[in-house]
Design a protein around this motif. Structure first.
Motif, short mmCIF file in Angstrom:
data_model
loop_
_atom_site.label_atom_id
_atom_site.label_comp_id
_atom_site.label_asym_id
_atom_site.label_seq_id
_atom_site.Cartn_x
_atom_site.Cartn_y
_atom_site.Cartn_z
N ALA A 9 0.85 -1.20 0.00
CA ALA A 9 0.00 0.00 0.00
C ALA A 9 0.88 1.25 0.00
CB ALA A 9 -0.93 0.00 1.21
N ASP A 10 0.78 2.02 -1.06
CA ASP A 10 1.53 3.28 -1.16
C ASP A 10 0.92 4.10 -2.28
OD1 ASP A 10 3.71 5.28 -1.73
OD2 ASP A 10 4.76 4.07 -0.23
N ASP A 11 0.78 5.41 -2.07
CA ASP A 11 0.16 6.25 -3.10
C ASP A 11 1.16 6.76 -4.12
OD1 ASP A 11 1.16 7.86 -0.88
OD2 ASP A 11 0.32 9.59 -1.94
N TYR A 57 3.54 5.05 5.69
CA TYR A 57 3.01 5.63 6.94
C TYR A 57 1.99 6.72 6.63
CZ TYR A 57 2.96 7.87 11.53
OH TYR A 57 2.57 8.40 12.73
N ASN A 58 2.29 7.57 5.64
CA ASN A 58 1.40 8.66 5.25
C ASN A 58 0.59 8.25 4.03
OD1 ASN A 58 4.12 10.33 6.29
ND2 ASN A 58 2.17 11.11 7.03
N MET A 59 -0.73 8.21 4.19
CA MET A 59 -1.61 7.83 3.08
C MET A 59 -2.59 8.97 2.80
SD MET A 59 -0.79 4.69 2.13
CE MET A 59 -2.13 3.62 1.63
N PRO A 60 -2.98 9.15 1.54
CA PRO A 60 -3.84 10.28 1.18
C PRO A 60 -5.31 10.01 1.44
CG PRO A 60 -3.39 8.97 -0.75
CD PRO A 60 -2.62 8.32 0.39
N GLY A 61 -6.12 11.07 1.26
CA GLY A 61 -7.55 10.91 1.30
C GLY A 61 -8.14 11.12 2.68
N ASP A 67 -4.49 7.31 8.56
CA ASP A 67 -3.19 6.76 8.18
C ASP A 67 -2.30 6.80 9.41
OD1 ASP A 67 -2.61 9.45 8.42
OD2 ASP A 67 -1.53 9.61 6.54
N GLY A 68 -1.01 6.55 9.22
CA GLY A 68 -0.09 6.63 10.34
C GLY A 68 -0.46 5.71 11.48
N LEU A 69 -0.33 6.22 12.70
CA LEU A 69 -0.60 5.41 13.89
C LEU A 69 -2.06 4.96 13.94
CD1 LEU A 69 1.38 7.41 16.59
CD2 LEU A 69 2.05 5.28 15.48
N VAL A 89 9.15 8.42 5.74
CA VAL A 89 10.24 9.40 5.77
C VAL A 89 10.35 9.99 7.17
CG1 VAL A 89 10.02 9.99 3.32
CG2 VAL A 89 8.67 11.25 5.01
N ILE A 90 9.51 9.53 8.09
CA ILE A 90 9.49 10.04 9.46
C ILE A 90 10.64 9.45 10.26
CG2 ILE A 90 8.20 10.03 11.64
CD1 ILE A 90 5.65 10.15 9.99
#
Length: 215
Positions: A9-11, A57-61, A67-69, A89-90
């Motif tokens: 899963a990655d945008d 980690y970061n997903m759009p929408g 997303d994230g935690l 990138v965190i």
């Protein structure tokens, strides 16, 4: 040998393509789905048996799964079987420590994707966790001590402002209840975030809520 079933899963198409190519060359894994947002990822998890999730980690929408935690916590709560490998990138140690606490199998920095993912896949195939040399291995062993030390540096006013902010109040709401200007409250909030090494409101909220710091 039965292959481990994987969802990616990655945008970002380039990241998705790169991970897919690496996975397709490894006969220990089989890609059974791809997603570009958290809603698609959860839908795949509802319909397919999966052993490993590799997700950004970061997903759009505006998905209700976030997303994230928030997303990791949702997956762990509702789909406990798959292991989760995070791409990010965190480098914030608070967030990395929380991911470790949630039980992710590894965290890979995107700028070291090609170097790290082979090591991570080898560890996962051998049923062990992957510890990135640049992220978790540095932050997790001292995470609880470091976090407690950072929290102890907050002044009583900063601590109270964060508590109110995490409870859902805006800076202007807090200013009214504290009989202070919004500028003053904002400056104290920024000071507190700097002490905690948190870069955004989202990171602050998800981390504090995840660790029940103000409960």
């Amino acid at each position: 040998m039965e292959k481990l079933k994987v969802i990616i899963a990655d945008d970002h198409p380039i990241v998705l393509l790169g991970v897919r190519e690496l996975m397709e060359r490894d006969e220990r894994f089989e890609i059974v789905g791809e997603a570009v947002c958290s809603r698609d990822l959860v839908q795949l998890l509802e319909t397919r048996h999966v052993d490993l999730i590799i997700t950004d980690y970061n997903m759009p929408g505006s998905s209700p799964y976030g997303d994230g935690l928030k997303l990791v916590e949702y997956i762990k709560r509702n789909f406990p079987h798959p292991q989760i490998l995070i791409l990010t990138v965190i480098s914030n140690s608070l967030i990395l420590a929380r991911l470790h606490e949630l039980g992710v199998v590894g965290v890979i920095q995107k700028n070291q994707l090609h170097e790290e993912i082979q090591l991570a896949l080898r560890a996962i195939a051998q049923k062990s966790a992957h510890r990135s040399h640049t992220s978790l291995i540095r932050s997790v062993p001292e995470s609880n001590v470091a976090i407690d030390e950072r929290i102890s540096t907050l002044s009583p006013k900063e601590f109270e402002i964060l508590r109110l902010f995490v409870s859902g109040k805006s800076v202007s709401d807090i200013a009214r209840t504290q009989n202070r200007s919004s500028k003053t409250i904002s400056a104290q909030k920024i000071s507190a975030m700097r002490k905690l090494d948190v870069q955004s409101d989202l990171d602050l909220l998800t981390y504090c809520i995840g660790r029940n710091l103000f409960n």
